[in-house]
Design a protein around this motif. Structure first.
Motif, PDB file in Angstrom:
ATOM      1  N   ASN A  36      20.583  45.533 133.334  1.00  0.00           N
ATOM      2  CA  ASN A  36      19.898  46.450 134.268  1.00  0.00           C
ATOM      3  C   ASN A  36      20.752  47.853 134.411  1.00  0.00           C
ATOM      4  OD1 ASN A  36      17.825  44.723 135.128  1.00  0.00           O
ATOM      5  ND2 ASN A  36      19.170  43.721 136.470  1.00  0.00           N
ATOM      6  N   ASN A  37      22.075  47.565 134.183  1.00  0.00           N
ATOM      7  CA  ASN A  37      22.917  48.750 134.325  1.00  0.00           C
ATOM      8  C   ASN A  37      24.142  48.613 133.608  1.00  0.00           C
ATOM      9  OD1 ASN A  37      23.745  51.339 135.419  1.00  0.00           O
ATOM     10  ND2 ASN A  37      25.072  50.143 136.939  1.00  0.00           N
ATOM     11  N   THR A  47      31.415  48.423 134.290  1.00  0.00           N
ATOM     12  CA  THR A  47      30.455  47.590 135.266  1.00  0.00           C
ATOM     13  C   THR A  47      29.433  47.282 134.752  1.00  0.00           C
ATOM     14  OG1 THR A  47      30.275  49.619 136.340  1.00  0.00           O
ATOM     15  CG2 THR A  47      32.102  48.367 137.190  1.00  0.00           C
ATOM     16  N   SER A  49      25.526  45.192 135.262  1.00  0.00           N
ATOM     17  CA  SER A  49      24.375  44.383 136.114  1.00  0.00           C
ATOM     18  C   SER A  49      23.341  43.671 135.108  1.00  0.00           C
ATOM     19  CB  SER A  49      23.643  44.928 137.125  1.00  0.00           C
ATOM     20  OG  SER A  49      22.780  44.291 137.749  1.00  0.00           O
ATOM     21  N   THR A 122      30.009  38.352 140.263  1.00  0.00           N
ATOM     22  CA  THR A 122      29.099  37.688 141.220  1.00  0.00           C
ATOM     23  C   THR A 122      27.825  37.241 140.463  1.00  0.00           C
ATOM     24  OG1 THR A 122      29.754  39.533 142.908  1.00  0.00           O
ATOM     25  CG2 THR A 122      27.744  38.362 143.103  1.00  0.00           C
ATOM     26  N   ASP A 140      12.135  42.974 141.010  1.00  0.00           N
ATOM     27  CA  ASP A 140      12.568  43.018 139.743  1.00  0.00           C
ATOM     28  C   ASP A 140      11.724  42.235 138.909  1.00  0.00           C
ATOM     29  OD1 ASP A 140      14.069  42.518 137.472  1.00  0.00           O
ATOM     30  OD2 ASP A 140      15.939  41.429 138.361  1.00  0.00           O
ATOM     31  N   LEU A 149      20.971  36.813 138.284  1.00  0.00           N
ATOM     32  CA  LEU A 149      21.621  37.859 138.284  1.00  0.00           C
ATOM     33  C   LEU A 149      23.120  37.916 138.010  1.00  0.00           C
ATOM     34  CD1 LEU A 149      21.409  41.191 138.777  1.00  0.00           C
ATOM     35  CD2 LEU A 149      21.474  40.532 141.224  1.00  0.00           C
ATOM     36  N   LYS A 151      26.542  40.397 138.036  1.00  0.00           N
ATOM     37  CA  LYS A 151      27.247  41.782 138.467  1.00  0.00           C
ATOM     38  C   LYS A 151      28.854  41.482 138.173  1.00  0.00           C
ATOM     39  CE  LYS A 151      24.214  43.365 142.345  1.00  0.00           C
ATOM     40  NZ  LYS A 151      24.115  43.890 143.462  1.00  0.00           N
ATOM     41  N   GLU A 153      32.531  43.162 137.288  1.00  0.00           N
ATOM     42  CA  GLU A 153      33.247  44.354 137.234  1.00  0.00           C
ATOM     43  C   GLU A 153      34.457  44.008 136.398  1.00  0.00           C
ATOM     44  OE1 GLU A 153      34.453  45.442 141.422  1.00  0.00           O
ATOM     45  OE2 GLU A 153      32.264  44.968 142.133  1.00  0.00           O
TER      46      GLU A 153
END
Length: 670
Positions: A36-37, A47, A49, A122, A140, A149, A151, A153
């Motif tokens: 997603n990112n 970072t 996602s 996460t 989504d 999902l 996430k 970092e």
């Protein structure tokens, strides 16, 4: 094939692609990703996602462990989020283990692995169907196919793939499974780690330099010890205390007796509260009843340092042409006289009715021990009719140590001469020669110079009946003047059974070492003799005799006369049924060259030599296995079809008259 792409359909950058796992270990499921990112932070990391095609909590945890392996990083749970929400099935926040979750207390230093890393991950498994059964209204578009999902970092402030970081990784489940298997096979933590390192080096020598630095693949010794204790604490209970004692009785002894169908082990508390265990396995019970040597001679010795509680293991063995065979084991918590007495009495209750070759509780005719006062007093208390002889080797060793002890002040150039005085007494041919050697010793100027040594040999001379070989003529010790059979058995126990490692606790020592492995070892050794493949180190072997058949004449049913090779006027009388010869070596029933010549030329069976007939090997097979039904008919047949003539075969048996007379002589000497 995995798919890693962003919203515009562009293939993902290399940093993220390199650390994501592609598939599960068993390759039954391939991971698909949708990014997603993604935002790069140059040298400080990135970072991202992304969503994964993982739909269950267990699968998400499995992905997390595989991500830790593929990225060569270690993660700790930083926070567990509640899952009461109708849209979330599972959610956890992880941190790099090089980051401190909580602040260190004031005045304490941080751990060497704590770099203050702020990397975080996460992991959320979203519900595709709400609790009411409706489809999730999450915006989504990938939630139905990619509900998990992530996430990430990736902001590590340390280098990842270097030994300084890899040495802190958690051991992988595969590595733990390998170590556990090695522990179950009897390896200590140190030996298991050594084998693991060797396998890694053999499998891939080129990558070994990197693999041995990674703790997940090659853990440190401290971890191996912790895993060792964790495994055996679960299998055998606590390392000590009342629960450990209960585990001995309930988990080990009761189960073993039930499987054996007889009472083979017992445990009691001594009058002083000490733990005492007596063991007489089925093989040991068969040695008692089927091996006639057990009525003549028994060796006993003890050893310690076998577990972490300082337990003492006492081992009883008898002599045979196949080597020393066990008759019983006693495990105690100390070596005091009263404890040994109760241990021997406990062993008597386990031994079969025909114990010690039919002598029962009277015990064997002779015991050979080292010079342990508590042990010898205990044997005399339990078996008062038996003669207690002292191992010649241990006596001479004690004298040599006394001479070398600096507190006695013996000068170096006098030690050897003083030692030979005792040695001459030990190997004297008769009682008169012993007395002459003693008189020569006390009149030696070197002995007179050292009053302490003179008093020492005076105290030894008072006990000459138990250590001088001249007083053993006529005893059925079969040329055994030392306790070497017991010493060899202790080496077997520590090397082959314990593999030079201590047992975790008494239940493991009893179950894993004594009941399972010890009996199996002696069964294998007996079967090697049965199959005519004996090992030289534990079998009494002999050289081919040079005595011709013409020098042997048969004088009776089992008696022979052999002409001496050095003096033709001298003749030796041999009784093959009893296994004795009038020569120096055979007078106590030991194997000698004259008996060997008769065995070679007349095909006579003798219990002093390796079995030559099928009947003798069938007896050893029965001792080893308990029956002869597990081998096909004709298994014991010789290579050639011609069997020895029946009239030339004298079966080994006990001669009641000789044995009784021998026992009477023993009592007189004692």
């Amino acid at each position: 094939m995995e798919f890693i792409e962003d919203d515009d359909g562009v293939a993902m950058q290399t940093p993220l692609r390199a650390i994501l796992p592609r598939s599960t270990h068993n390759e039954d499921h391939e991971y698909h990703y949708h990014v997603n990112n993604f935002e790069s932070h140059d040298e400080s990391g990135f970072t991202a996602s992304l969503v994964i095609n993982v739909k269950a909590e267990d699968d998400a945890k499995k992905w997390m462990s595989e991500f830790a392996e593929s990225s060569r990083t270690t993660w700790r749970v930083m926070r567990t989020c509640p899952t009461a929400k109708k849209y979330v099935l599972f959610k956890k926040i992880y941190r790099c283990h090089h980051g401190q979750q909580r602040r260190a207390k004031e005045g304490t230093s941080r751990h060497s692995k704590d770099t203050g890393c702020c990397a975080k991950l996460t992991l959320t498994v979203r519900r595709t169907v709400t609790q009411s059964g409706r489809k999730s209204k999450n915006s989504d578009p990938h939630i139905q196919t990619h509900p998990t999902l992530v996430k990430l970092e990736w902001k590590h402030n340390h280098v990842i793939s270097i030994p300084a970081a890899l040495k802190y990784r958690d051991a992988s489940p595969e590595t733990c499974a390998k170590l556990e298997e090695l522990f179950k096979n009897g390896n200590s933590p140190a030996s298991a780690l050594n084998i693991l390192e060797l396998e890694l080096q053999i499998q891939d020598p080129d990558k070994y330099v990197m693999n041995c630095a990674d703790r997940s693949i090659c853990p440190d010794l401290h971890f191996c010890y912790r895993l060792y204790h964790k495994i055996f604490r679960k299998a055998y209970g606590p390392a000590d205390g009342a629960d450990m004692v209960a585990a001995v009785d309930e988990k080990v002894i009761a189960n073993y007796n039930k499987e054996a169908g007889m009472t083979c082990a017992k445990m009691i508390r001594s009058s002083t509260g000490e733990l005492i265990i007596g063991i007489c396995t089925p093989l040991m019970q068969r040695v008692h009843t089927l091996m006639t040597h057990s009525s003549e001679l028994v060796f006993i010795d003890s050893t310690g340092n076998v577990d972490r509680h300082g337990s003492r293991v006492f081992l009883l063995l008898t002599h045979s042409s196949s080597g020393g065979l066990p008759l019983g084991v006693i495990i105690t918590s100390n070596e005091q006289e009263r404890t040994i007495v109760e241990g021997l009495q406990l062993l008597q209750t386990i031994c079969p009715a025909g114990a010690f070759g039919g002598n029962g509780n009277d015990g064997p005719a002779v015991f050979i021990t080292d010079d342990c006062t508590a042990e010898r007093k205990a044997l005399h208390a339990v078996f008062p009719q038996s003669v207690l002889l002292l191992c010649s080797f241990h006596l001479l060793q004690a004298v040599w140590r006394w001479l070398w002890d600096s507190k006695h002040g013996i000068q170096k150039h006098h030690r050897q001469g003083l030692f030979f005085h005792v040695k001459n007494m030990v190997y004297a041919e008769d009682a008169t020669a012993v007395e002459a050697a003693f008189e020569s010793a006390i009149s030696d100027p070197a002995v007179i110079r050292y009053p302490g040594y003179r008093a020492y040999i005076n105290s030894l001379y008072e006990r000459r009946q138990v250590w001088a070989q001249a007083f053993r003529i006529g005893l059925r010790i079969r040329a055994n003047n030392t306790n070497n059979y017991a010493e060899a058995a202790m080496k077997v126990l520590k090397d082959s059974i314990l593999q030079r490692s201590k047992a975790f606790n008494v239940p493991q020592l009893l179950d894993f070492m004594i009941l399972c492995r010890f009996e199996g070892f002696y069964q294998r050794r007996l079967l090697s003799v049965v199959n005519q493949r004996p090992l030289k180190w534990n079998i009494q072997t002999h050289n081919r005799s040079k005595i011709s058949k013409d020098d042997i004449s048969k004088t009776g049913e089992s008696t022979y006369e052999v002409t001496s090779q050095s003096d033709r006027q001298c003749h030796y009388t041999i009784d093959m049924a009893v296994g004795v010869c009038t020569c120096h070596e055979g007078i106590t029933g030991g194997a000698c060259k004259h008996q060997e010549a008769i065995v070679t030329h007349f095909k006579v069976a003798s219990s002093n030599f390796l079995p030559t007939s099928a009947k003798e090997r069938e007896l050893l097979l029965k001792i080893a296995t308990g029956c002869n039904d597990n081998v096909p008919s004709g298994w014991m047949d010789p290579l050639q079809s011609v069997e020895p003539m029946a009239e030339d075969v004298a079966e080994p048996r006990l001669q009641e008259t000789a044995l009784v007379n021998g026992h009477g002589d023993m009592q007189d000497r004692r």
